[in-house]
Design an enzyme around this catalytic site. Structure first.
Site, PDB file in Angstrom:
ATOM      1  N   LYS A  13      43.778  24.144   3.052  1.00 26.89           N
ATOM      2  CA  LYS A  13      43.699  24.209   1.586  1.00 26.89           C
ATOM      3  C   LYS A  13      44.890  24.975   1.016  1.00 26.89           C
ATOM      4  O   LYS A  13      45.559  24.514   0.085  1.00 26.89           O
ATOM      5  CB  LYS A  13      42.378  24.896   1.141  1.00 26.89           C
ATOM      6  CG  LYS A  13      41.121  24.186   1.631  1.00 26.89           C
ATOM      7  CD  LYS A  13      39.848  24.860   1.118  1.00 26.89           C
ATOM      8  CE  LYS A  13      39.636  26.270   1.661  1.00 26.89           C
ATOM      9  NZ  LYS A  13      39.415  26.331   3.126  1.00 26.89           N
ATOM     10  N   ARG A  32      32.412  27.334  -3.989  1.00 23.40           N
ATOM     11  CA  ARG A  32      31.960  27.365  -2.605  1.00 23.40           C
ATOM     12  C   ARG A  32      30.450  27.327  -2.490  1.00 23.40           C
ATOM     13  O   ARG A  32      29.929  27.326  -1.373  1.00 23.40           O
ATOM     14  CB  ARG A  32      32.438  28.664  -1.993  1.00 23.40           C
ATOM     15  CG  ARG A  32      33.453  28.507  -0.884  1.00 23.40           C
ATOM     16  CD  ARG A  32      33.853  29.912  -0.527  1.00 23.40           C
ATOM     17  NE  ARG A  32      34.494  30.045   0.718  1.00 23.40           N
ATOM     18  CZ  ARG A  32      35.807  30.098   0.889  1.00 23.40           C
ATOM     19  NH1 ARG A  32      36.620  29.909  -0.124  1.00 23.40           N
ATOM     20  NH2 ARG A  32      36.300  30.318   2.068  1.00 23.40           N
ATOM     21  N   ARG A  82      47.442  31.416  12.949  1.00 16.16           N
ATOM     22  CA  ARG A  82      48.056  31.517  11.625  1.00 16.16           C
ATOM     23  C   ARG A  82      48.766  32.847  11.380  1.00 16.16           C
ATOM     24  O   ARG A  82      48.269  33.906  11.757  1.00 16.16           O
ATOM     25  CB  ARG A  82      46.958  31.360  10.560  1.00 16.16           C
ATOM     26  CG  ARG A  82      47.443  31.715   9.153  1.00 16.16           C
ATOM     27  CD  ARG A  82      46.513  31.276   8.082  1.00 16.16           C
ATOM     28  NE  ARG A  82      45.174  31.822   8.223  1.00 16.16           N
ATOM     29  CZ  ARG A  82      44.151  31.433   7.484  1.00 16.16           C
ATOM     30  NH1 ARG A  82      44.321  30.484   6.587  1.00 16.16           N
ATOM     31  NH2 ARG A  82      42.981  31.984   7.649  1.00 16.16           N
ATOM     32  N   ARG A 128      45.594  37.830   8.920  1.00 19.30           N
ATOM     33  CA  ARG A 128      44.437  38.268   8.138  1.00 19.30           C
ATOM     34  C   ARG A 128      43.381  38.956   9.001  1.00 19.30           C
ATOM     35  O   ARG A 128      43.153  38.567  10.137  1.00 19.30           O
ATOM     36  CB  ARG A 128      43.814  37.059   7.436  1.00 19.30           C
ATOM     37  CG  ARG A 128      44.419  36.825   6.063  1.00 19.30           C
ATOM     38  CD  ARG A 128      44.085  35.514   5.476  1.00 19.30           C
ATOM     39  NE  ARG A 128      42.680  35.153   5.506  1.00 19.30           N
ATOM     40  CZ  ARG A 128      42.199  34.006   5.033  1.00 19.30           C
ATOM     41  NH1 ARG A 128      43.021  33.145   4.471  1.00 19.30           N
ATOM     42  NH2 ARG A 128      40.921  33.747   5.096  1.00 19.30           N
ATOM     43  N   ARG A 162      32.425  32.145   9.242  1.00 15.64           N
ATOM     44  CA  ARG A 162      32.970  31.448   8.069  1.00 15.64           C
ATOM     45  C   ARG A 162      32.637  29.959   8.129  1.00 15.64           C
ATOM     46  O   ARG A 162      32.309  29.351   7.112  1.00 15.64           O
ATOM     47  CB  ARG A 162      34.483  31.676   7.972  1.00 15.64           C
ATOM     48  CG  ARG A 162      34.810  33.103   7.494  1.00 15.64           C
ATOM     49  CD  ARG A 162      36.208  33.561   7.883  1.00 15.64           C
ATOM     50  NE  ARG A 162      37.258  32.696   7.387  1.00 15.64           N
ATOM     51  CZ  ARG A 162      38.512  32.708   7.834  1.00 15.64           C
ATOM     52  NH1 ARG A 162      38.860  33.537   8.811  1.00 15.64           N
ATOM     53  NH2 ARG A 162      39.400  31.904   7.313  1.00 15.64           N
TER      54      ARG A 162
END
Ligand code: AP5
Ligand code: ZN
Length: 217
Positions: free
Chosen positions: A13, A88, A127, A161, A172
């Site tokens: 996203k 969400r 990431r 993160r 998540r």
């Protein structure tokens, strides 16, 4: 054009939103980025959100809707908004309908990013983000052209993160399936869903999204 990017953690996203900002001149509204900024600043919303985010759970609708409402009221959204990570929950989607109606805005599409859960863990654990300009990278899928130097700004500091560990990612994904996946039906009822294969290469996903937003017929 006001578009929602609907997809699980790691679907791409944020990556695609940044590209649509460039290609279509839209403004990115990422509730994840806004919440991380609030945590960093130590604001009341940030203090309430920190532990929830570290656990991989969803921050309350009340807090999230308040920050979105404030952002949308601040103007400068003339060409349109890319909603990245919001709404969400069905509650957030209903609140967004109200806020948009108040401002005389409508939704163009909700892009449903189809992915396979197992791949999401690999994407997220690889990431990193440039501390200088926010450009996203991946240890195998998207490395800087010169190792250790950001392609976009030349920066040399990269961050990861706090919620990008395997345990939190599993939470998540659970939250996504329980709370967010039902939004596909919510927007399908309004005729707004545009499915996109988000397992494809990054450029191909961008192309499919631009095609979905600019139908030629
Ligand atoms: P948020 O920041 O929204 O995170 P998320 O939804 O978990 O999504 P990610 O940012 O992890 O993934 P992404 O889809 O943006 O993927 P990316 O482009 O980085 O939310 C974080 C937390 O904040 C939540 O858990 C919650 O606590 C809270 N929160 C936020 N919004 C909320 C809300 N509305 N309500 C309640 N709580 C909220 O890509 C991932 C990696 O894959 C990158 O390394 C990238 O380079 C790579 N990649 C991307 N596309 C491809 C591709 N096509 N092929 C190969 N690699 C790819
Ligand atoms: Zn950079």
């Amino acid at each position: 054009t006001n578009v929602i990017l609907l997809g699980p953690p790691g679907a791409g996203k944020g990556t695609q939103a940044r590209r649509l900002v460039e290609a279509e001149g839209l403004v990115q509204l990422s509730t994840g980025d806004m919440l991380r900024a609030a945590v960093k600043a130590g604001s009341p919303a940030g203090l309430a959100a920190k532990a929830v985010m570290e656990a991989g759970d969803l921050v309350s609708d009340e807090i999230v809707v308040a920050i979105v409402r404030e952002r949308l009221a601040s103007g400068d959204l003339a060409k349109g908004v890319i909603f990245d990570g919001f709404p969400r929950t069905v509650g957030q989607a209903q609140a967004l309908d109200v806020i948009l109606a108040e401002q005389g805005l409508t939704l163009t599409a909700a892009i449903a990013m189809d992915v396979d859960d197992a791949a999401m863990v690999a994407r997220i654990s690889g990431r990193s983000t440039c501390a200088g300009c926010g450009e996203g990278y991946h240890d195998t899928a998207k490395r800087p052209e010169t190792a250790g130097i950001c392609d976009t700004c030349g920066g040399t500091e990269f961050t990861r993160r706090a919620d990008d560990n395997a345990e939190t990612v599993a939470e998540r994904l659970k939250a996504y399936h329980a709370e967010t996946a039902p939004l596909i039906a919510y927007y399908a009822d309004k005729g707004l869903v545009r499915p996109v294969d988000a397992m494809a290469a990054i450029d191909d996903v961008t192309g499919a999204m631009i095609a979905a937003l600019n139908p030629t017929n």
